[in-house]
Design a protein around this motif. Structure first.
Motif, PDB file in Angstrom:
ATOM      1  N   UNK A   1       0.827  -1.428  -0.039  1.00 26.28           N
ATOM      2  CA  UNK A   1       0.025   0.072  -0.088  1.00 26.28           C
ATOM      3  C   UNK A   1       0.789   1.279   0.160  1.00 26.28           C
ATOM      4  N   UNK A   2       0.427   2.337  -0.552  1.00 23.71           N
ATOM      5  CA  UNK A   2       1.013   3.408  -0.574  1.00 23.71           C
ATOM      6  C   UNK A   2       0.516   4.590   0.573  1.00 23.71           C
ATOM      7  N   UNK A   3       1.409   5.074   1.034  1.00 29.37           N
ATOM      8  CA  UNK A   3       1.116   6.034   2.309  1.00 29.37           C
ATOM      9  C   UNK A   3       0.371   7.066   1.802  1.00 29.37           C
ATOM     10  N   UNK A   4      -0.468   7.728   2.681  1.00 30.86           N
ATOM     11  CA  UNK A   4      -1.299   8.890   2.506  1.00 30.86           C
ATOM     12  C   UNK A   4      -0.517   9.888   1.932  1.00 30.86           C
ATOM     13  N   UNK A   5      -1.123  10.882   1.230  1.00 28.85           N
ATOM     14  CA  UNK A   5      -0.490  11.910   0.364  1.00 28.85           C
ATOM     15  C   UNK A   5       0.011  12.702   1.394  1.00 28.85           C
ATOM     16  N   UNK A   6       1.316  13.191   1.380  1.00 26.39           N
ATOM     17  CA  UNK A   6       1.944  14.183   2.395  1.00 26.39           C
ATOM     18  C   UNK A   6       2.462  13.639   3.506  1.00 26.39           C
ATOM     19  N   UNK A   7       2.166  12.257   3.897  1.00 24.45           N
ATOM     20  CA  UNK A   7       2.546  11.565   4.906  1.00 24.45           C
ATOM     21  C   UNK A   7       4.037  11.031   4.616  1.00 24.45           C
ATOM     22  N   UNK A   8       4.988  10.872   5.674  1.00 24.88           N
ATOM     23  CA  UNK A   8       6.363  10.321   5.567  1.00 24.88           C
ATOM     24  C   UNK A   8       6.061   8.851   5.918  1.00 24.88           C
ATOM     25  N   UNK A   9       6.676   8.136   5.032  1.00 23.29           N
ATOM     26  CA  UNK A   9       6.767   6.624   5.178  1.00 23.29           C
ATOM     27  C   UNK A   9       7.666   6.334   6.473  1.00 23.29           C
ATOM     28  N   UNK A  10       7.341   5.468   7.224  1.00 21.44           N
ATOM     29  CA  UNK A  10       8.038   5.185   8.242  1.00 21.44           C
ATOM     30  C   UNK A  10       9.432   4.897   8.015  1.00 21.44           C
ATOM     31  N   UNK A  11       9.777   4.111   6.888  1.00 18.05           N
ATOM     32  CA  UNK A  11      11.208   3.716   6.708  1.00 18.05           C
ATOM     33  C   UNK A  11      11.869   5.003   6.227  1.00 18.05           C
ATOM     34  N   UNK A  12      11.373   6.135   5.738  1.00 16.08           N
ATOM     35  CA  UNK A  12      12.078   7.239   5.689  1.00 16.08           C
ATOM     36  C   UNK A  12      12.286   8.118   6.861  1.00 16.08           C
ATOM     37  N   UNK A  13      11.281   7.938   8.006  1.00 19.62           N
ATOM     38  CA  UNK A  13      11.205   8.654   9.345  1.00 19.62           C
ATOM     39  C   UNK A  13      12.248   7.956  10.114  1.00 19.62           C
ATOM     40  N   UNK A  14      12.307   6.726  10.248  1.00 17.24           N
ATOM     41  CA  UNK A  14      13.283   6.023  11.321  1.00 17.24           C
ATOM     42  C   UNK A  14      14.191   5.094  10.681  1.00 17.24           C
ATOM     43  N   UNK A  15      13.939   5.010   9.243  1.00 17.10           N
ATOM     44  CA  UNK A  15      15.374   4.030   8.819  1.00 17.10           C
ATOM     45  C   UNK A  15      14.832   2.568   8.608  1.00 17.10           C
ATOM     46  N   UNK A  16      15.228   1.956   7.449  1.00 17.81           N
ATOM     47  CA  UNK A  16      14.236   0.780   6.904  1.00 17.81           C
ATOM     48  C   UNK A  16      14.635  -0.426   7.992  1.00 17.81           C
ATOM     49  N   UNK A  17      15.670  -0.654   8.813  1.00 17.45           N
ATOM     50  CA  UNK A  17      15.803  -1.628   9.786  1.00 17.45           C
ATOM     51  C   UNK A  17      14.891  -1.302  10.919  1.00 17.45           C
ATOM     52  N   UNK A  18      14.712  -0.136  11.461  1.00 12.43           N
ATOM     53  CA  UNK A  18      13.778   0.106  12.628  1.00 12.43           C
ATOM     54  C   UNK A  18      12.204   0.029  11.941  1.00 12.43           C
ATOM     55  N   UNK A  19      12.122   0.463  11.000  1.00 12.34           N
ATOM     56  CA  UNK A  19      10.864   0.455  10.327  1.00 12.34           C
ATOM     57  C   UNK A  19      10.184  -0.912  10.170  1.00 12.34           C
ATOM     58  N   UNK A  20      11.173  -1.860   9.550  1.00 14.15           N
ATOM     59  CA  UNK A  20      10.889  -3.529   9.694  1.00 14.15           C
ATOM     60  C   UNK A  20      10.482  -3.974  10.793  1.00 14.15           C
ATOM     61  N   UNK A  21      11.336  -3.645  11.935  1.00 11.79           N
ATOM     62  CA  UNK A  21      10.898  -3.986  13.229  1.00 11.79           C
ATOM     63  C   UNK A  21       9.726  -3.510  13.895  1.00 11.79           C
ATOM     64  N   UNK A  22       9.214  -2.311  13.414  1.00  8.61           N
ATOM     65  CA  UNK A  22       8.111  -1.585  13.982  1.00  8.61           C
ATOM     66  C   UNK A  22       6.939  -2.408  13.062  1.00  8.61           C
ATOM     67  N   UNK A  23       7.040  -2.783  11.843  1.00 10.95           N
ATOM     68  CA  UNK A  23       6.131  -3.437  10.990  1.00 10.95           C
ATOM     69  C   UNK A  23       5.802  -4.953  11.675  1.00 10.95           C
ATOM     70  N   UNK A  24       6.759  -5.573  12.225  1.00  6.96           N
ATOM     71  CA  UNK A  24       6.821  -7.004  12.452  1.00  6.96           C
ATOM     72  C   UNK A  24       6.035  -6.929  13.718  1.00  6.96           C
ATOM     73  N   UNK A  25       6.399  -5.822  14.587  1.00  5.31           N
ATOM     74  CA  UNK A  25       5.826  -6.016  16.081  1.00  5.31           C
ATOM     75  C   UNK A  25       4.262  -5.272  15.731  1.00  5.31           C
ATOM     76  N   UNK A  26       3.971  -4.621  14.822  1.00  2.84           N
ATOM     77  CA  UNK A  26       2.426  -4.238  14.680  1.00  2.84           C
ATOM     78  C   UNK A  26       1.923  -5.280  13.908  1.00  2.84           C
ATOM     79  N   UNK A  27       2.372  -6.186  13.125  1.00  2.00           N
ATOM     80  CA  UNK A  27       1.630  -7.283  12.565  1.00  2.00           C
ATOM     81  C   UNK A  27       1.447  -8.278  13.823  1.00  2.00           C
ATOM     82  N   UNK A  28       2.396  -8.604  14.658  1.00  2.00           N
ATOM     83  CA  UNK A  28       2.361  -9.615  15.789  1.00  2.00           C
ATOM     84  C   UNK A  28       1.152  -8.968  16.864  1.00  2.00           C
TER      85      UNK A  28
END
Length: 98
Positions: A25-52
């Motif tokens: 999915x694409x982020x809302x227009x004007x919203x910053x992607x999490x991977x751009x905000x905190x970096x790809x490694x931390x964003x993947x970790x947060x996404x995994x926690x979210x899915x869990x």
């Protein structure tokens, strides 16, 4: 009949070109992607926690979504399961990162 086919072909092409090119999915227009905000490694970790944590069939747990959206989903899940506590305590701890 040819006009109908031509119109239908045009409609199909418009629909195909409007569809996202990837399965993500694409982020809302004007919203910053999490991977751009905190970096790809931390964003993947947060996404995994979210899915869990999330019981949703299509949770917003994707690195292209804003980090706040994923954190909100984790908090929502923790509130929802507070009574039965199936989620790990560290996942629902206040102020937990990333």
């Amino acid at each position: 009949m040819n006009r109908f086919r031509s119109a239908l072909s045009t409609l199909i092409l418009v629909a195909i070109s409007a569809a996202p090119s990837s399965g993500q999915p694409s982020p809302d227009r004007g919203a910053v992607a999490c991977r751009d905000e905190i970096g790809p490694v931390a964003a993947k970790r947060l996404a995994a926690q979210c899915r869990d944590a999330s019981p949703a069939t299509h949770p917003p747990c994707n690195v292209v979504n804003p980090c706040a959206m994923m954190r909100d989903e984790i908090e929502r899940s923790c509130r929802m399961f507070r009574a039965s506590s199936p989620l790990p305590a560290d996942l629902c701890a206040a102020g937990r990162g990333p």
